[in-house]
Write a protein that holds these residues in place. Structure first.
Motif, PDB file in Angstrom:
ATOM      1  N   UNK A  53       0.803  -1.224   0.000  1.00 29.56           N
ATOM      2  CA  UNK A  53       0.000   0.000   0.000  1.00 29.56           C
ATOM      3  C   UNK A  53       0.840   1.279   0.000  1.00 29.56           C
ATOM      4  N   UNK A  54       2.108   1.152  -0.410  1.00 28.73           N
ATOM      5  CA  UNK A  54       2.979   2.327  -0.419  1.00 28.73           C
ATOM      6  C   UNK A  54       2.468   3.417  -1.340  1.00 28.73           C
ATOM      7  N   UNK A  55       1.952   3.001  -2.505  1.00 29.46           N
ATOM      8  CA  UNK A  55       1.445   3.985  -3.468  1.00 29.46           C
ATOM      9  C   UNK A  55       0.275   4.738  -2.848  1.00 29.46           C
ATOM     10  N   UNK A  56      -0.628   3.981  -2.224  1.00 28.18           N
ATOM     11  CA  UNK A  56      -1.805   4.595  -1.626  1.00 28.18           C
ATOM     12  C   UNK A  56      -1.407   5.577  -0.523  1.00 28.18           C
ATOM     13  N   UNK A  57      -0.439   5.166   0.288  1.00 27.62           N
ATOM     14  CA  UNK A  57       0.022   6.022   1.383  1.00 27.62           C
ATOM     15  C   UNK A  57       0.578   7.331   0.838  1.00 27.62           C
ATOM     16  N   UNK A  58       1.418   7.221  -0.181  1.00 28.82           N
ATOM     17  CA  UNK A  58       2.017   8.415  -0.762  1.00 28.82           C
ATOM     18  C   UNK A  58       0.951   9.285  -1.435  1.00 28.82           C
ATOM     19  N   UNK A  59       0.055   8.636  -2.178  1.00 31.66           N
ATOM     20  CA  UNK A  59      -1.029   9.391  -2.822  1.00 31.66           C
ATOM     21  C   UNK A  59      -1.829  10.187  -1.794  1.00 31.66           C
ATOM     22  N   UNK A  60      -2.169   9.505  -0.700  1.00 36.81           N
ATOM     23  CA  UNK A  60      -3.003  10.148   0.311  1.00 36.81           C
ATOM     24  C   UNK A  60      -2.283  11.358   0.907  1.00 36.81           C
ATOM     25  N   UNK A  61      -1.002  11.220   1.189  1.00 39.82           N
ATOM     26  CA  UNK A  61      -0.249  12.322   1.785  1.00 39.82           C
ATOM     27  C   UNK A  61      -0.138  13.483   0.803  1.00 39.82           C
ATOM     28  N   UNK A  62       0.179  13.179  -0.421  1.00 40.35           N
ATOM     29  CA  UNK A  62       0.352  14.225  -1.423  1.00 40.35           C
ATOM     30  C   UNK A  62      -0.972  14.935  -1.698  1.00 40.35           C
TER      31      UNK A  62
ATOM     32  N   UNK B  74      -7.206   6.584  -4.541  1.00 42.54           N
ATOM     33  CA  UNK B  74      -7.188   5.276  -5.190  1.00 42.54           C
ATOM     34  C   UNK B  74      -7.121   5.417  -6.710  1.00 42.54           C
ATOM     35  N   UNK B  75      -7.619   6.532  -7.228  1.00 45.75           N
ATOM     36  CA  UNK B  75      -7.701   6.690  -8.681  1.00 45.75           C
ATOM     37  C   UNK B  75      -6.512   7.454  -9.259  1.00 45.75           C
ATOM     38  N   UNK B  76      -5.993   8.394  -8.474  1.00 50.75           N
ATOM     39  CA  UNK B  76      -4.967   9.302  -8.987  1.00 50.75           C
ATOM     40  C   UNK B  76      -3.621   8.896  -8.387  1.00 50.75           C
ATOM     41  N   UNK B  77      -2.530   9.095  -9.127  1.00 50.88           N
ATOM     42  CA  UNK B  77      -1.222   8.746  -8.582  1.00 50.88           C
ATOM     43  C   UNK B  77      -0.346   9.968  -8.417  1.00 50.88           C
ATOM     44  N   UNK B  78       0.341  10.031  -7.270  1.00 53.55           N
ATOM     45  CA  UNK B  78       1.281  11.125  -7.032  1.00 53.55           C
ATOM     46  C   UNK B  78       2.399  11.045  -8.069  1.00 53.55           C
TER      47      UNK B  78
ATOM     48  N   UNK C 137      -4.785  19.534  -0.954  1.00 47.90           N
ATOM     49  CA  UNK C 137      -6.113  19.920  -0.499  1.00 47.90           C
ATOM     50  C   UNK C 137      -6.022  20.905   0.666  1.00 47.90           C
ATOM     51  N   UNK C 138      -5.011  20.731   1.521  1.00 46.26           N
ATOM     52  CA  UNK C 138      -4.904  21.625   2.670  1.00 46.26           C
ATOM     53  C   UNK C 138      -4.576  23.048   2.222  1.00 46.26           C
ATOM     54  N   UNK C 139      -3.735  23.179   1.196  1.00 46.31           N
ATOM     55  CA  UNK C 139      -3.435  24.520   0.682  1.00 46.31           C
ATOM     56  C   UNK C 139      -4.713  25.160   0.147  1.00 46.31           C
ATOM     57  N   UNK C 140      -5.479  24.383  -0.618  1.00 46.73           N
ATOM     58  CA  UNK C 140      -6.742  24.917  -1.153  1.00 46.73           C
ATOM     59  C   UNK C 140      -7.667  25.296   0.001  1.00 46.73           C
ATOM     60  N   UNK C 141      -7.791  24.385   0.977  1.00 46.52           N
ATOM     61  CA  UNK C 141      -8.743  24.600   2.065  1.00 46.52           C
ATOM     62  C   UNK C 141      -8.374  25.815   2.905  1.00 46.52           C
ATOM     63  N   UNK C 142      -7.077  26.013   3.158  1.00 45.10           N
ATOM     64  CA  UNK C 142      -6.686  27.115   4.037  1.00 45.10           C
ATOM     65  C   UNK C 142      -6.965  28.456   3.355  1.00 45.10           C
ATOM     66  N   UNK C 143      -6.732  28.534   2.042  1.00 45.89           N
ATOM     67  CA  UNK C 143      -7.051  29.776   1.320  1.00 45.89           C
ATOM     68  C   UNK C 143      -8.561  30.001   1.305  1.00 45.89           C
ATOM     69  N   UNK C 144      -9.283  28.935   1.022  1.00 42.04           N
ATOM     70  CA  UNK C 144     -10.730  29.046   0.930  1.00 42.04           C
ATOM     71  C   UNK C 144     -11.326  29.488   2.274  1.00 42.04           C
ATOM     72  N   UNK C 145     -10.834  28.864   3.350  1.00 43.32           N
ATOM     73  CA  UNK C 145     -11.277  29.224   4.697  1.00 43.32           C
ATOM     74  C   UNK C 145     -11.022  30.710   4.961  1.00 43.32           C
ATOM     75  N   UNK C 146      -9.829  31.162   4.591  1.00 43.09           N
ATOM     76  CA  UNK C 146      -9.467  32.558   4.838  1.00 43.09           C
ATOM     77  C   UNK C 146     -10.394  33.503   4.061  1.00 43.09           C
TER      78      UNK C 146
ATOM     79  N   UNK D  46       4.668  26.803   3.769  1.00 46.94           N
ATOM     80  CA  UNK D  46       6.036  26.344   3.990  1.00 46.94           C
ATOM     81  C   UNK D  46       6.090  24.830   4.142  1.00 46.94           C
ATOM     82  N   UNK D  47       5.116  24.286   4.870  1.00 45.25           N
ATOM     83  CA  UNK D  47       5.064  22.831   5.041  1.00 45.25           C
ATOM     84  C   UNK D  47       4.972  22.155   3.684  1.00 45.25           C
ATOM     85  N   UNK D  48       4.073  22.679   2.866  1.00 43.90           N
ATOM     86  CA  UNK D  48       3.872  22.067   1.568  1.00 43.90           C
ATOM     87  C   UNK D  48       5.143  22.201   0.714  1.00 43.90           C
ATOM     88  N   UNK D  49       5.755  23.357   0.801  1.00 45.63           N
ATOM     89  CA  UNK D  49       6.936  23.625  -0.028  1.00 45.63           C
ATOM     90  C   UNK D  49       8.123  22.775   0.400  1.00 45.63           C
ATOM     91  N   UNK D  50       8.361  22.641   1.709  1.00 46.50           N
ATOM     92  CA  UNK D  50       9.502  21.837   2.156  1.00 46.50           C
ATOM     93  C   UNK D  50       9.270  20.365   1.840  1.00 46.50           C
TER      94      UNK D  50
END
Ligand code: HEM
Lengths: 255, 237
Positions: free
Chosen positions: A106-115, B68-72, A120-129, A158-162
């Motif tokens: 599940x390495x791909x899934x883990x990386x996908x989820x983090x990325x 699940x659908x998109x890849x980094x 999404x967090x960058x989008x959400x923080x701007x939208x919230x603001x 910065x988190x996203x950029x680093x």
């Protein structure tokens, strides 16, 4: 009484000394025990005991601040799991990415989820603001919480950029090279600041290590402290902005 | 100090420094009633917690579905000797990179971002933003002249630098701004929204419009040497 056996079992569990030692209140059926459920709990006591029903409406917040926070939680969890497979070294970092893709379960899934959560967090923080802005949520007495928010925005970026450098592929390397070159345009301080950030004049293994420490330790800690202040201040500032109050105060009412 | 009569009564004295006495003033705009009258309240447990849990669950489901659908992405191993063309920053900095294309690095990379952050921080400390009077509520003729001059100067500046991707969204927001000054209070209710916007609304809307346009252009419409490309024509990235 026709209580189901599940409810009975739960009732018996609640009566045990172990349960009572953890949750020192009865079932949350009265306002007193419901209050206790919130302020008697370390994690929930950031929330107010009561909220205005106007602030609970979806369009008051669209849950954007909450979603930003939830994304941060997802990022911390997936990030810690990723750390188990990652070495901040050249070129091992890149090989670890390949391993996540082909070796780790599940390495791909883990990386996908983090990325994905990071984007999404960058989008959400701007939208919230922007949403807070258009609702006038920055008005006194909430000025300072708005400023804390600006700090959170910068930390999120910065988190996203680093994090962007850590895979050590072409995308990462050149994005950070382009970005940090901009810093050298700053008069006097530019070059020293860039040198300090990269641990050298080029994006190399020192830069990777520094970005790793910033990304996994320093910036998350700052973010956690700022989020703590942010939530605490919402309560101290009297909950969320209710639009009508502001308008009445100014002697006019819209809609 | 007057001696206390019983343990409940705090002392009163004539020394104002030792025993300050207060008088409450209730001014028209901040009467306690209006402040306190923010509507019905509900217990956070369960009303707020339930909603937050639902928000969390929906978010996780959507996130997992996409993951699940998109890849980094992962490209070749970093190579300092091979510069990709164009070398792009992460998407949220592509607006800045687009500005760098027009303005010198000191302006686009340092001064503008610094000014934006400072502008964000000071928003709540300016009374114009706090009161939120409609832009055209005051001296309309004067304000119209001021805004028209600012607009003409800005457009001229952007045109000199040939910063078209900034100029177009600027004009797109300036159009409705100038239009809104001609709306009569007794006119169409449909235009009421535009007519009552305060200046902070216009500035923020302009900022967001320009940022979104620059980010989209930087992401999809820029190719080798930061030249303009059409994403559906297949070159570029
Ligand atoms: C990591 C980033 C952030 C997190 C986790 C966060 C979280 C939250 C949450 C949960 C709320 C409660 C209401 C809601 O959900 O909208 C809130 C309110 C608020 N946030 Fe944030 N926030 C963040 C960033 C920001 C930013 C960037 C700003 C502005 C510059 C900001 C300014 C505010 C203000 C002023 C309020 C009070 C709004 C009101 O009274 O209506 N926050 N935040």
């Amino acid at each position: 009484m026709a209580t189901s056996s599940l409810a009975q079992a739960f009732g018996r569990l609640r009566a045990t000394q172990v349960w009572k030692s953890i949750f020192r209140r009865g079932p949350a059926r009265t306002n007193r025990t419901r209050s206790l459920a919130v302020f008697g709990n370390l994690f929930l006591h950031a929330l107010p005991v009561k909220v205005r029903d106007k602030s609970l409406r979806v369009r008051a917040t669209y849950y954007l601040g909450s979603i930003t926070f939830f994304l941060f939680v997802v990022l911390v969890i997936t990030g810690i799991l990723l750390m188990l497979y990652y070495h901040p070294a050249v070129p091992q970092a890149y090989r670890d990415m390949k391993d996540l893709g082909f070796v780790v379960s599940n390495g791909v899934f883990l990386r996908n989820l983090h990325r994905l959560a990071a984007q999404a967090m960058v989008v959400a923080v701007f939208w919230h603001m922007f949403h807070v802005f258009y609702r006038g949520g920055y008005r006194p007495p909430r000025e300072f919480n708005w400023v804390v928010g600006v700090g959170l925005l910068l930390v999120t970026l910065f988190l996203s950029y680093t994090g962007y450098l850590l895979p050590w592929d072409q995308l990462a390397f050149w994005a950070i090279t382009v970005g940090t070159n901009i810093i050298s345009a700053m008069p006097i301080l530019g070059r020293p600041v860039r040198f300090m950030l990269l641990g050298g004049n080029l994006v190399g293994e020192n830069a990777l290590l520094r970005f790793y420490v910033l990304h996994c330790v320093i910036l998350p800690l700052i973010a956690i402290v700022l989020v703590g202040v942010h939530f605490w201040r919402i309560q101290k500032d009297g909950g969320l902005t209710v639009k009508e109050t502001f308008q009445e105060e100014n002697g006019r009412k819209e809609e | 100090m007057v001696e206390k009569k019983n343990s409940y009564e705090t002392g009163f004295g004539s020394d104002a420094l030792k025993n300050p006495q207060r008088i409450v003033f209730i001014t028209k705009k901040t009467s306690a009633k209006v402040k306190g009258d923010a509507g019905r309240q509900l217990m956070s447990f369960p009303h707020l917690l339930l909603r937050e849990s639902i928000a969390f669950q929906v978010m996780v489901i959507v996130l997992v579905g996409i993951a699940l659908l998109w890849d980094a992405p992962l490209e070749q191993l970093a190579n300092p000797l091979v510069t990709p063309n164009p070398a792009k920053a992460p998407w949220y900095f592509l607006g800045l990179q687009e500005l760098l294309h027009y303005f010198p690095p000191l302006v686009a990379g340092i001064i503008i971002p610094t000014l934006v952050v400072v502008a964000f921080v000071v928003i709540p400390y300016f009374n114009v933003n706090v009161q939120g009077e409609p832009l055209w509520a005051g001296n309309r003729a004067l304000r119209f002249k001021v805004f028209l001059s600012i607009l003409v100067a800005l457009v001229a500046f952007l045109a000199i630098f040939r910063a078209w991707t900034v100029l177009v969204p600027t004009v797109a927001v300036a159009g409705p701004l100038l239009f809104s000054s001609f709306l009569k209070p007794e006119g169409q209710p449909a235009w009421k929204f535009l007519r009552t916007r305060p200046v902070s609304w216009w500035v923020m809307t302009w900022f967001i419009t320009v940022s979104v346009v620059l980010t989209l252009v930087g992401t999809f419409f820029r190719g080798p040497g930061w030249s303009w490309v059409w994403p559906w024509r297949g070159h570029g990235v």
